[in-house]
Enzyme design. Structure first.
Site, PDB file in Angstrom:
ATOM      1  N   TYR A 248     -17.094  66.969   3.470  1.00 50.58           N
ATOM      2  CA  TYR A 248     -16.518  66.232   2.349  1.00 50.58           C
ATOM      3  C   TYR A 248     -15.879  64.935   2.835  1.00 50.58           C
ATOM      4  O   TYR A 248     -15.291  64.894   3.908  1.00 50.58           O
ATOM      5  CB  TYR A 248     -15.443  67.097   1.682  1.00 50.58           C
TER       6      TYR A 248
ATOM      7  N   TRP B 231     -15.042  60.430   1.613  1.00 52.90           N
ATOM      8  CA  TRP B 231     -15.418  59.226   0.860  1.00 52.90           C
ATOM      9  C   TRP B 231     -16.244  58.242   1.669  1.00 52.90           C
ATOM     10  O   TRP B 231     -16.872  57.364   1.104  1.00 52.90           O
ATOM     11  CB  TRP B 231     -14.144  58.538   0.354  1.00 52.90           C
TER      12      TRP B 231
HETATM   13  P1  PGD Z   1     -10.853  59.504   3.749  1.00 52.39           P
HETATM   14  O1  PGD Z   1      -9.612  59.049   4.401  1.00 52.39           O
HETATM   15  O2  PGD Z   1     -11.457  58.613   2.702  1.00 52.39           O
HETATM   16  O3  PGD Z   1     -10.452  60.895   3.092  1.00 52.39           O
HETATM   17  O4  PGD Z   1     -10.348  62.826   1.558  1.00 52.39           O
HETATM   18  P2  PGD Z   1     -11.393  62.043   2.508  1.00 52.39           P
HETATM   19  O5  PGD Z   1     -11.754  62.942   3.622  1.00 52.39           O
HETATM   20  O6  PGD Z   1     -12.467  61.436   1.694  1.00 52.39           O
HETATM   21  O7  PGD Z   1     -11.924  59.892   4.859  1.00 52.39           O
HETATM   22  C1  PGD Z   1     -13.076  59.176   5.039  1.00 52.39           C
HETATM   23  C2  PGD Z   1     -13.425  59.099   6.527  1.00 52.39           C
HETATM   24  O8  PGD Z   1     -14.691  58.491   6.645  1.00 52.39           O
HETATM   25  C3  PGD Z   1     -12.468  58.253   7.320  1.00 52.39           C
HETATM   26  O9  PGD Z   1     -12.081  58.952   8.487  1.00 52.39           O
HETATM   27  C4  PGD Z   1     -13.289  57.007   7.700  1.00 52.39           C
HETATM   28  O10 PGD Z   1     -12.920  56.441   8.919  1.00 52.39           O
HETATM   29  C5  PGD Z   1     -14.689  57.581   7.741  1.00 52.39           C
HETATM   30  N1  PGD Z   1     -15.763  56.625   7.524  1.00 52.39           N
HETATM   31  C6  PGD Z   1     -15.763  55.524   6.744  1.00 52.39           C
HETATM   32  N2  PGD Z   1     -16.984  54.924   6.793  1.00 52.39           N
HETATM   33  C7  PGD Z   1     -17.770  55.676   7.605  1.00 52.39           C
HETATM   34  C8  PGD Z   1     -19.127  55.598   8.022  1.00 52.39           C
HETATM   35  O11 PGD Z   1     -19.883  54.723   7.640  1.00 52.39           O
HETATM   36  N3  PGD Z   1     -19.600  56.564   8.837  1.00 52.39           N
HETATM   37  C9  PGD Z   1     -18.813  57.576   9.275  1.00 52.39           C
HETATM   38  N4  PGD Z   1     -19.351  58.489  10.046  1.00 52.39           N
HETATM   39  N5  PGD Z   1     -17.496  57.672   8.915  1.00 52.39           N
HETATM   40  C10 PGD Z   1     -16.992  56.749   8.073  1.00 52.39           C
HETATM   41  C11 PGD Z   1      -9.965  62.360   0.307  1.00 52.39           C
HETATM   42  C12 PGD Z   1      -9.420  63.530  -0.545  1.00 52.39           C
HETATM   43  O12 PGD Z   1      -8.087  63.875  -0.150  1.00 52.39           O
HETATM   44  C13 PGD Z   1      -9.451  63.252  -1.987  1.00 52.39           C
HETATM   45  S1  PGD Z   1     -10.863  62.511  -2.652  1.00 52.39           S
HETATM   46  C14 PGD Z   1      -8.452  63.622  -2.808  1.00 52.39           C
HETATM   47  S2  PGD Z   1      -8.464  63.168  -4.466  1.00 52.39           S
HETATM   48  C15 PGD Z   1      -7.350  64.492  -2.387  1.00 52.39           C
HETATM   49  N6  PGD Z   1      -6.072  63.951  -2.696  1.00 52.39           N
HETATM   50  C16 PGD Z   1      -4.966  64.563  -2.218  1.00 52.39           C
HETATM   51  C17 PGD Z   1      -3.676  64.511  -2.851  1.00 52.39           C
HETATM   52  O13 PGD Z   1      -3.484  63.880  -3.908  1.00 52.39           O
HETATM   53  N7  PGD Z   1      -2.658  65.171  -2.266  1.00 52.39           N
HETATM   54  C18 PGD Z   1      -2.798  65.881  -1.139  1.00 52.39           C
HETATM   55  N8  PGD Z   1      -1.739  66.481  -0.598  1.00 52.39           N
HETATM   56  N9  PGD Z   1      -4.003  65.929  -0.516  1.00 52.39           N
HETATM   57  C19 PGD Z   1      -5.074  65.321  -1.018  1.00 52.39           C
HETATM   58  N10 PGD Z   1      -6.288  65.413  -0.364  1.00 52.39           N
HETATM   59  C20 PGD Z   1      -7.523  64.937  -0.946  1.00 52.39           C
END
Ligand code: PGD
Length: 773
Positions: free
Chosen positions: A115, A117
């Site tokens: 999972y 983004w």
């Molecule tokens: P990101 O930080 O977006 O978090 O959780 P998610 O895991 O999506 O992680 C994306 C990762 O992808 C980053 O480490 C980034 O460096 C990497 N990345 C970016 N581009 C690339 C690429 O091209 N290739 C590769 N291999 N890596 C890449 C999000 C999730 O967290 C979501 S959607 C929600 S809504 C939730 N919200 C909450 C919340 O409100 N409260 C709590 N306590 N916890 C939550 N967790 C959830």
């Protein structure tokens, strides 16, 4: 922070948080927001300083203990040392390990839920790439379903209104609100820090302008929740402070007021809804001896009874819109606010009218409140996954810790698969998951963990094989979202750092080693893929008689405007206009205020109609405060936490926690103090900020600061839980499902205590690479 005029050699690019021109001067990037964007996101500033930051992964790396001892369950710690590897060596090693697990245990032993983004481009989208690779080269994988965003609503809305998309993304638009709405009642607000984000890209941030225009016309905005600034200043909103997790009581009391005063729309309920009678009996207290009136709700929620009654009456006095943000359902029994608001809106009788009714999640992403694009946008096919086993996404720790154990989900009894290998690309579970001490234990169980990331996130640091991925600015791609009119030729801005490679290139070479190279690449280079993915859009444009440039011309122009579908209210308007011709895709074809299907599952934590159930976790002597752990305003989730804007908003390198001056005074805390926030699951440090925008008794600490269990990478203890010196609230949150129906995540809210930190606080080292890197 931004250049006002783009550098002459700039190229266009796109992120989930905006479109922009960028220029690389050999050391850093200059960013200029897209000129058509009326309110560019400040988090574009996170690209500053990011490309060559020390947190970037520059070489393939293998965790030393795994290299020495081989695959197997093992204690993995964030401070573990790594060993550099050449690409050929590491790919041979990894291909061998994938083949060992696939051939020895079957693809159902590989967890590829992965999972996250990742980045906006539609080809180099890490989730699509990893799923395609696992399907084509490994025979499939155990997947995850639903999201951390909408874990509960994504499951319950299809039962009660028929379609998640039809209620959230294709419903009321900002244009309708400008023109028609008299009252917007927003449970959980509509914070622009959330609507500035749209997966795939967003070229125009219209929300503040639309709220300003509506407010100037006389539209009344009311935000209900523990924080005042969940609606922007433009909305000139009234704030109803509410105890976290008690919205359902207020919704039920509004419904009770309408019923008791005979103001509900009986004709609408008769024609468009089923199951009102059992709900009405519950509201009156026939079933449990407790009428759900405004006085009852006031005692639970802290919203005055007269205010509840006045607002209920206002809902039927003009064109009104009820909005529920994702945050409400990211909590225990999170299905209930989504359902109670739908029942209330059905009683008001405006569902399907322009600017009225119920729009779940309006304003929680830039995908909502907009018209949809009238042509298909590029999507990479992920192939077919023959493995049937799956988990609801937030059950990852349960799965790894309890292979073979049964669990309930949406009317089914399922079993957790036995996972040997975890493969992650484009997500950060140590950001998104709850109860990080438990997650940490869970990640000791697999035999091998593989991660592709652009930076040394905590997830990369517990992996065994870490492969450096390029960042979006280092590659060519196409940016597009089904809700944004601009399709962007995302041109490469800078050369790749170190030996970082595109996820596509990494998977291509691995697929080759697994005898699936041609099936994975289909013989295309990156540019050939982009042209291939562009073609369905071009064809559809030509069929509509719209501007349909060749791929080469599109690439040269850097963007094209896509035609928009009409602003026609979608599924709910069609249903209202003719419910026989356009029934809702629910079992009855109508709005289900009582669901026979859900009642038939027999879940005591999600019965057949909306009910008030207080969270089983309540403030007590040990943890007397509520913690709100919501989305950050300074970055997207944990992405580019090390970037310029995110860093500029930290204090002493730590994330900022807000608390009311009275809450702070009772604990001798002042703005700028380092505080320790703790409960039975763990503790974290943060920098205190006193603010009357937060209710007394509430601490607000957004997510996204990388887990930093200093000193020395320990700080995760079976007894004391996890300790994060940086300010990651997920060391504190609960890892339980919303209910047996949806099993969504409950990360939004928990209970804590906080105190001024005594002594010298440990330095934050979250963005310092591990030993050996
Ligand atoms: P990101 O930080 O977006 O978090 O959780 P998610 O895991 O999506 O992680 C994306 C990762 O992808 C980053 O480490 C980034 O460096 C990497 N990345 C970016 N581009 C690339 C690429 O091209 N290739 C590769 N291999 N890596 C890449 C999000 C999730 O967290 C979501 S959607 C929600 S809504 C939730 N919200 C909450 C919340 O409100 N409260 C709590 N306590 N916890 C939550 N967790 C959830």
């Amino acid at each position: 922070m931004f250049q006002s005029k783009p550098h002459p050699d700039s190229v266009l690019h796109s992120a989930h948080w905006g479109t922009f021109a960028a220029h690389w001067d050999g050391r850093d990037v200059e960013i200029t927001p897209y000129p058509g964007d009326p309110a560019p996101s400040p988090i574009l500033g996170n690209f500053r300083g990011a490309l060559r930051h020390q947190a970037r992964i520059r070489k393939p790396m293998v965790r030393k203990a795994w290299l020495d001892n081989g695959p197997g369950p093992q204690r993995r710690r964030i401070g573990d040392p790594f060993v550099e590897c050449e690409w050929d060596t590491v790919l041979d090693l990894l291909a061998g390990e994938l083949a060992r697990v696939r051939d020895g245990f079957g693809p159902q032993a590989i967890f590829g839920g992965s999972y996250g983004w990742s980045s906006a481009g539609r080809f180099h989208h890490a989730q699509s790439q990893i799923h395609r690779f696992l399907n084509v080269a490994c025979g499939g994988y155990v997947r995850s379903v639903n999201s951390y965003s909408a874990g509960a609503s994504g499951v319950i809305l299809p039962h009660i209104l028929g379609s998640f998309e039809g209620v959230s993304r294709r419903n009321v638009t900002w244009d309708q609100i400008r023109e028609h709405t008299d009252l917007v009642l927003a449970f959980g607000g509509m914070a622009v820090k959330n609507s500035m984000i749209a997966g795939g890209g967003i070229s125009r941030h219209v929300e503040p302008g639309a709220m300003l225009a509506a407010a100037r016309r006389g539209c009344r905005f009311v935000t209900v929740g523990p924080q005042r600034d969940d609606l922007p200043e433009e909305a000139a909103a009234e704030w109803l402070p509410l105890r976290p997790g008690t919205d359902v009581a207020v919704m039920l009391a509004m419904a009770h007021t309408l019923l008791a005063e005979d103001r509900h729309d009986r004709a609408f309920l008769d024609r468009y809804a089923t199951g009102f009678e059992p709900f009405a009996r519950y509201l009156r207290g026939v079933t449990d001896g407790r009428p759900k009136d405004a006085d009852w709700a006031a005692a639970i929620s802290a919203v005055p009874a007269d205010t509840i009654r006045e607002l209920a009456r206002a809902l039927v006095a003009g064109r009104s819109l009820i909005v529920v943000s994702h945050s409400l359902q990211r909590a225990e029994f999170g299905e209930q606010p989504v359902w109670a608001a739908a029942a209330l809106a059905a009683m008001v009788g405006q569902i399907g009218l322009p600017g009225g009714g119920y729009n779940y999640a309006l304003g929680t992403l830039g995908h909502t409140g907009r018209r949809n694009v009238a042509v298909p946008t590029p999507t990479l096919s992920q192939g077919r996954n023959p493995v049937e086993a799956f988990i609801p996404v937030a059950r990852i720790s349960d799965m790894l810790l309890n292979p073979g154990a049964p669990f309930d989900y949406n009317g089914r009894r399922l079993e957790y698969p036995d996972i040997r290998l975890v493969y992650w690309a484009g997500g950060n579970p140590f950001h998104h998951h709850q109860d990080l001490a438990r997650l940490h234990r869970a990640f000791d169980r697999p035999e091998t963990i593989v991660v592709h990331d652009l930076a040394w996130t905590p997830m990369a640091r517990v992996a065994d094989v870490v492969l450096p991925a390029t960042m979006t600015l280092e590659r060519d791609d196409i940016g597009a979202a089904g809700t944004d009119p601009l399709m962007v030729a995302m041109r490469r801005v800078a050369p790749a750092v170190g030996e970082a490679r595109d996820d596509y290139a990494i998977f291509s070479d691995l697929a080759e080693r697994l005898q699936a190279g041609a099936a994975f690449t289909e013989g295309r280079t990156v540019m050939e893929w982009l042209a291939h993915l562009y073609e369905p859009t071009r064809r559809a444009l030509a069929e509509l008689g719209a501007d349909a440039p060749s791929f080469e011309a599109f690439w040269e122009r850097e963007s094209i405007e896509l035609p928009q579908a009409p602003d026609d209210g979608g599924m709910l308007r069609g249903f209202r206009t003719d419910p026989e011709a356009n029934p809702l895709p629910t079992p009855s074809g109508r709005i289900e205020i009582f669901s026979e299907t859900i009642a038939g599952f027999g879940y005591d934590d999600c019965p057949g109609h909306p009910v008030w159930m207080p969270s089983t976790e309540q403030p007590d002597e040990a943890a007397p405060l509520w913690l709100i752990a919501n989305q950050p305003a300074t970055r997207l989730h944990s992405q580019l936490d090390f970037g310029g804007y995110s860093q500029s908003r930290k204090v002493g390198g730590r994330e900022v926690a807000r608390l009311h001056p009275d809450t702070a005074a009772a604990r001798g805390i002042a703005t700028g103090d380092v505080i320790r926030i703790f409960n039975a699951r763990g503790a974290c440090l943060a920098a205190a900020e006193l603010s009357d925008a937060v209710m007394p008794g509430v601490v607000h600490l957004p997510t996204g600061a990388w887990f930093d269990p200093a000193p020395g990478g320990e700080g995760v203890d079976d007894e004391a839980g996890a300790f994060c010196v940086h300010g990651n609230p997920n060391v504190l949150t609960r890892d339980v499902g919303t209910s047996r129906l949806a099993q969504g995540c409950c990360g939004q809210v928990t209970v804590v205590e906080c105190e001024k930190y005594a002594g010298e606080a440990p330095a934050v080292r979250a963005h310092v690479p591990p030993v050996g890197a």
